[in-house]
Design an enzyme around this catalytic site. Structure first.
Site, mmCIF file in Angstrom:
data_model
loop_
_atom_site.group_PDB
_atom_site.id
_atom_site.type_symbol
_atom_site.label_atom_id
_atom_site.label_comp_id
_atom_site.label_asym_id
_atom_site.label_seq_id
_atom_site.Cartn_x
_atom_site.Cartn_y
_atom_site.Cartn_z
ATOM 1 N N HIS A 69 0.839 -1.202 0.000
ATOM 2 C CA HIS A 69 0.000 0.000 0.000
ATOM 3 C C HIS A 69 0.873 1.251 0.000
ATOM 4 O O HIS A 69 0.666 2.165 -0.806
ATOM 5 C CB HIS A 69 -0.914 -0.030 1.231
ATOM 6 N N GLU A 70 1.843 1.289 0.899
ATOM 7 C CA GLU A 70 2.705 2.471 1.017
ATOM 8 C C GLU A 70 3.684 2.575 -0.146
ATOM 9 O O GLU A 70 3.920 3.673 -0.665
ATOM 10 C CB GLU A 70 3.434 2.472 2.363
ATOM 11 N N HIS A 73 2.102 4.160 -3.157
ATOM 12 C CA HIS A 73 2.025 5.624 -3.145
ATOM 13 C C HIS A 73 3.279 6.236 -3.778
ATOM 14 O O HIS A 73 3.193 7.147 -4.610
ATOM 15 C CB HIS A 73 1.874 6.161 -1.718
#
Length: 164
Positions: A69-70, A73
């Site tokens: 998820h990170e 980004h």
């Protein structure tokens, strides 16, 4: 910092590089995040911060979902530029297309909320309770004044505190 987490970050980058057929600069990875967030991506600093408490309590899901998820980004920012939304189409494309994961915006980890003291301020209005944070209470002690929007009177400390 846990070696498994570092390895997972690297594996995510290898997957993204294979998908986009380009290289990405590796981020600095920090394990200094507290509070409710599991992870944070600092786009302009190429930095990932992770919450060690949530990692310890949810290691498998953290490695499977939170780390990609990170990383997504940072990859989205580097591929599509700075004008995209944090959890917009581009980020979702990476979550689905690169990592084969559902693009979940938030984690569902059990989080221990800390109790916070609230300092109760009042004015002449009926039923006027203004719970101030410790920081705002300290500012009042240093001379700052706050005024009620209804009666325009200065709020004064009642001597009461509450735990929230």
């Amino acid at each position: 910092m846990p070696e498994l987490l570092k390895q997972r970050v690297e594996a995510c980058y290898v997957q993204a590089e294979a998908f986009f057929k380009r290289t990405f600069p590796r981020p600095e990875v920090s394990f200094k995040l507290r509070g409710l967030k599991a992870g944070v991506a600092h786009l302009h600093d190429n930095l990932l911060r992770f919450n060690p408490t949530l990692y310890q309590a949810n290691q498998d899901d953290f490695l499977r979902q939170t780390v990609p998820h990170e990383v997504a980004h940072l990859v989205a920012h580097q591929v599509f530029g700075g004008g995209i939304q944090a959890h917009g189409r581009e980020w979702q494309l990476i979550m689905r297309g690169v990592y084969d994961l559902a693009p979940l915006r938030c984690h569902s980890y059990a989080v221990q909320r800390r109790t916070v003291t609230r300092y109760i301020y009042r004015c002449p209005c009926p039923d006027s309770d203004f719970p101030f944070s410790p920081q705002r209470h300290r500012l009042v002690r240093q001379g700052r004044r706050y005024v009620c929007k209804r009666c325009r009177q200065v709020l004064t400390y009642s001597g009461e505190t509450r735990q929230a």
